[in-house]
Design an enzyme around this catalytic site. Structure first.
Site, PDB file in Angstrom:
ATOM      1  N   GLU A 127     -10.467  31.998 106.668  1.00 37.12           N
ATOM      2  CA  GLU A 127      -9.788  31.960 107.969  1.00 37.12           C
ATOM      3  C   GLU A 127      -8.953  33.230 108.135  1.00 37.12           C
ATOM      4  OE1 GLU A 127      -7.756  28.227 108.444  1.00 37.12           O
ATOM      5  OE2 GLU A 127      -9.673  27.145 108.455  1.00 37.12           O
ATOM      6  N   GLY A 131      -7.978  34.235 102.872  1.00 43.14           N
ATOM      7  CA  GLY A 131      -9.167  33.659 102.260  1.00 43.14           C
ATOM      8  C   GLY A 131      -8.944  33.190 100.834  1.00 43.14           C
ATOM      9  N   ILE A 157     -17.481  36.111 108.125  1.00 40.89           N
ATOM     10  CA  ILE A 157     -18.631  35.296 107.732  1.00 40.89           C
ATOM     11  C   ILE A 157     -19.887  36.172 107.712  1.00 40.89           C
ATOM     12  CG2 ILE A 157     -19.923  33.174 108.227  1.00 40.89           C
ATOM     13  CD1 ILE A 157     -16.757  32.989 107.564  1.00 40.89           C
ATOM     14  N   GLU A 364     -16.072  36.160  97.421  1.00 44.96           N
ATOM     15  CA  GLU A 364     -16.081  35.005  96.484  1.00 44.96           C
ATOM     16  C   GLU A 364     -14.937  35.087  95.471  1.00 44.96           C
ATOM     17  OE1 GLU A 364     -19.504  32.981  95.512  1.00 44.96           O
ATOM     18  OE2 GLU A 364     -20.797  33.982  96.954  1.00 44.96           O
TER      19      GLU A 364
HETATM   20  C1  LIG Z   1     -18.460  41.553 101.920  1.00 42.78           C
HETATM   21  C2  LIG Z   1     -17.740  40.263 102.173  1.00 42.78           C
HETATM   22  C3  LIG Z   1     -18.448  39.153 102.580  1.00 42.78           C
HETATM   23  C4  LIG Z   1     -17.776  37.963 102.838  1.00 42.78           C
HETATM   24  N1  LIG Z   1     -18.505  36.894 103.283  1.00 42.78           N
HETATM   25  C5  LIG Z   1     -17.865  35.716 103.509  1.00 42.78           C
HETATM   26  C6  LIG Z   1     -18.610  34.584 103.965  1.00 42.78           C
HETATM   27  O1  LIG Z   1     -19.823  34.625 104.126  1.00 42.78           O
HETATM   28  N2  LIG Z   1     -17.940  33.432 104.211  1.00 42.78           N
HETATM   29  C7  LIG Z   1     -16.605  33.329 104.038  1.00 42.78           C
HETATM   30  O2  LIG Z   1     -16.068  32.253 104.255  1.00 42.78           O
HETATM   31  N3  LIG Z   1     -15.866  34.401 103.639  1.00 42.78           N
HETATM   32  C8  LIG Z   1     -16.466  35.586 103.370  1.00 42.78           C
HETATM   33  N4  LIG Z   1     -15.757  36.681 102.956  1.00 42.78           N
HETATM   34  C9  LIG Z   1     -14.306  36.592 102.892  1.00 42.78           C
HETATM   35  C10 LIG Z   1     -13.793  36.535 101.464  1.00 42.78           C
HETATM   36  O3  LIG Z   1     -14.098  35.289 100.883  1.00 42.78           O
HETATM   37  C11 LIG Z   1     -12.280  36.790 101.521  1.00 42.78           C
HETATM   38  O4  LIG Z   1     -12.109  38.115 102.002  1.00 42.78           O
HETATM   39  C12 LIG Z   1     -11.642  36.676 100.155  1.00 42.78           C
HETATM   40  O5  LIG Z   1     -11.623  35.333  99.727  1.00 42.78           O
HETATM   41  C13 LIG Z   1     -10.189  37.187 100.175  1.00 42.78           C
HETATM   42  O6  LIG Z   1      -9.495  36.688 101.262  1.00 42.78           O
HETATM   43  P1  LIG Z   1      -8.693  37.687 102.247  1.00 42.78           P
HETATM   44  O7  LIG Z   1      -9.561  38.842 102.565  1.00 42.78           O
HETATM   45  O8  LIG Z   1      -8.157  36.879 103.353  1.00 42.78           O
HETATM   46  O9  LIG Z   1      -7.491  38.243 101.347  1.00 42.78           O
HETATM   47  P2  LIG Z   1      -6.093  37.510 101.094  1.00 42.78           P
HETATM   48  O10 LIG Z   1      -6.317  36.138 100.580  1.00 42.78           O
HETATM   49  O11 LIG Z   1      -5.247  37.686 102.303  1.00 42.78           O
HETATM   50  O12 LIG Z   1      -5.506  38.424  99.926  1.00 42.78           O
HETATM   51  C14 LIG Z   1      -4.906  39.703 100.194  1.00 42.78           C
HETATM   52  C15 LIG Z   1      -4.569  40.367  98.861  1.00 42.78           C
HETATM   53  O13 LIG Z   1      -3.657  39.534  98.121  1.00 42.78           O
HETATM   54  C16 LIG Z   1      -4.194  39.289  96.833  1.00 42.78           C
HETATM   55  N5  LIG Z   1      -3.801  37.943  96.390  1.00 42.78           N
HETATM   56  C17 LIG Z   1      -4.052  36.764  96.998  1.00 42.78           C
HETATM   57  N6  LIG Z   1      -3.507  35.745  96.304  1.00 42.78           N
HETATM   58  C18 LIG Z   1      -2.883  36.307  95.232  1.00 42.78           C
HETATM   59  C19 LIG Z   1      -2.145  35.799  94.127  1.00 42.78           C
HETATM   60  N7  LIG Z   1      -1.939  34.481  93.985  1.00 42.78           N
HETATM   61  N8  LIG Z   1      -1.660  36.677  93.209  1.00 42.78           N
HETATM   62  C20 LIG Z   1      -1.885  38.008  93.329  1.00 42.78           C
HETATM   63  N9  LIG Z   1      -2.574  38.556  94.356  1.00 42.78           N
HETATM   64  C21 LIG Z   1      -3.077  37.719  95.278  1.00 42.78           C
HETATM   65  C22 LIG Z   1      -5.693  39.404  96.994  1.00 42.78           C
HETATM   66  O14 LIG Z   1      -6.307  39.689  95.740  1.00 42.78           O
HETATM   67  C23 LIG Z   1      -5.791  40.560  97.957  1.00 42.78           C
HETATM   68  O15 LIG Z   1      -5.662  41.768  97.254  1.00 42.78           O
HETATM   69  C24 LIG Z   1     -16.382  37.879 102.681  1.00 42.78           C
HETATM   70  C25 LIG Z   1     -15.681  39.021 102.264  1.00 42.78           C
HETATM   71  C26 LIG Z   1     -16.342  40.189 101.995  1.00 42.78           C
HETATM   72  C27 LIG Z   1     -15.570  41.395 101.542  1.00 42.78           C
END
Ligand SMILES: Cc1cc2nc3c(=O)[nH]c(=O)nc-3n(C[C@H](O)[C@H](O)[C@H](O)COP(=O)(O)OP(=O)(O)OC[C@H]3O[C@@H](n4cnc5c(N)ncnc54)[C@H](O)[C@@H]3O)c2cc1C
Length: 387
Positions: A127, A131, A157, A364
């Site tokens: 969302e 993520g 997505i 993932e």
């Molecule tokens: C190429 C690609 C394909 C994707 N395809 C899909 C898909 O098909 N379906 C889908 O649902 N999603 C998809 N995603 C989304 C992906 O699952 C999310 O981008 C990922 O889970 C991270 O979420 P975010 O980008 O919101 O980062 P955030 O969760 O906002 O994190 C931001 C930063 O904070 C860090 N962080 C978060 N929590 C912690 C913690 N507890 N301690 C330390 N650091 C932390 C993270 O490592 C990151 O550096 C895709 C992403 C990419 C890059």
């Protein structure tokens, strides 16, 4: 690097090589540049039985062992690590949740055609507000008669252009927290589903990325995956498989960078000698090769553990993904350095590989999340991932 393979894995690797040479090698640069999904390659993967991966034959799958599965993905990734992702769909989060939690009717309707290559789908979990923390989601599902009504927004997505259905997740009972999350199979054409493409995507080409909006979308109760409250279990059930698959794909992409680098090092003459004869180039190649070998061993280790029946390989899968995706970044960067200016032109794929390494690190579960999973086991008195 010598790899021990059983007959099944060897046969699959050889089949992948033949298919890669026949239908991918000469095409990949073109469809990657155009960002056009190669439906003919997808069909060839389906006809070769490569989309079925770990799925049992009774549901149209290939019933591979985990070791054969990662070998297949790695080999395919030496030709195209993006289309190798297609070969991981039915065995990953998209299909594995349906296999483990779905009804026979859901498996027949969604899983079998995924394996046969006649249906595409996407996982819609992330969302806009984040993520990594999948349990805290804003998308809501409420019961209305025989249906659930879903409202919410998902983003980043993958594969939205082709997806005919979504495996998605929504909170049905906020007071129950994680236990209120439900998983659904949602038809792309259902009223209230809107897809907005995210344009200018540079990673994992060919790649269609998008936002998916659910505006009072009615989903029949029989399209729920598992029972009410099973959503998080569905979401987490296949993550180890997904991470193993990404790690295997990273190894294959890195092998391709290394092969191109070795070839170029033998051809390119500087200061009157092939650059392969300069010791610093040799050292770079040796580092690349050992880096790849270490990641391959990690990936095969997780797969072998799964084949031996170990249910909890969370930390091992996290190590494999963490190491292999960081390794791909180093190896792609080394390939660029070795090729000099040519490495930065569009004639070479390495810039793409570098970006894709970053994408693999985020998708993932980010690198930080993988480290958290590893440390959780390290700090658990009852577990030690190194014992
Ligand atoms: C190429 C690609 C394909 C994707 N395809 C899909 C898909 O098909 N379906 C889908 O649902 N999603 C998809 N995603 C989304 C992906 O699952 C999310 O981008 C990922 O889970 C991270 O979420 P975010 O980008 O919101 O980062 P955030 O969760 O906002 O994190 C931001 C930063 O904070 C860090 N962080 C978060 N929590 C912690 C913690 N507890 N301690 C330390 N650091 C932390 C993270 O490592 C990151 O550096 C895709 C992403 C990419 C890059």
């Amino acid at each position: 690097m010598l790899i021990l393979r059983d007959d099944e894995a060897q046969a699959v690797v050889e089949a992948v090589r033949a298919l890669g040479k026949a239908v991918i090698r000469d095409r990949v640069a073109d469809y990657r540049a155009r960002n056009e999904f190669p439906h003919d390659v997808h069909r060839a993967l389906a006809d070769g039985g490569l989309l079925g991966g770990l799925v049992p034959p009774e549901w149209g799958g290939a019933g591979m062992s985990y070791v054969t599965y990662v070998e297949m993905l790695e080999e395919l990734s030496t030709f195209d690590h993006v289309m190798a992702g297609q070969a991981a769909h039915a065995s990953g989060l998209l299909g594995a949740g349906i296999l483990s939690f779905g009804t026979d009717e859901q498996r027949e309707t969604f899983l079998r055609p995924l394996c046969e290559g006649t249906l595409h789908g996407s996982v819609a979990m992330t969302e806009p507000d984040g993520g990594s923390d999948v349990a805290t989601m804003s998308t809501r599902a409420r019961v209305d008669g025989d249906d659930y009504v879903i409202d919410g927004e998902k983003t980043f997505i993958s594969h939205v252009a082709n997806a005919e259905f979504f495996v998605t997740f929504a909170q049905s009972d906020p007071e129950r927290g994680r236990k209120g999350i439900c998983a659904f199979l949602v038809d792309r054409h259902a009223a209230g589903v809107e897809i907005l493409p995210i344009d200018g995507v540079e990673v994992l080409r060919p790649h269609s990325w998008g936002q998916v909006y659910f505006d009072a979308v009615r989903v029949p109760a029989h399209r729920m995956l598992g029972r009410p409250g099973d959503g998080l279990k569905v979401a987490l059930s296949a993550l180890e498989q997904g991470r193993m698959a990404i790690a295997a794909r990273a190894c294959g992409a890195a092998r391709e960078c290394l092969a191109a680098s070795v070839h170029y090092a033998k051809e390119r003459v500087v200061f009157g000698r092939r650059i392969a004869d300069h010791q610093m180039i040799q050292a770079r190649l040796a580092e690349m090769a050992s880096d790849i070998a270490a990641s391959r061993v990690l990936v095969r280790h997780v797969a072998a553990l799964k084949d031996a029946g170990h249910a909890d390989v969370r930390a091992e899968a996290a190590m494999a993904k963490h190491r292999a995706t960081e390794m791909l970044e180093r190896v792609a960067s080394s390939a660029i350095s070795l090729f000099g200016a040519y490495g930065l032109t569009k004639d070479q794929p390495f810039e793409q590989y570098l970006l894709d390494a970053k994408a693999f690190q985020v998708a993932e579960g980010t690198t930080e999340i993988q480290r958290i999973l590893i440390v959780r086991d390290l700090l658990d008195d009852h577990k030690d991932p190194l014992l």
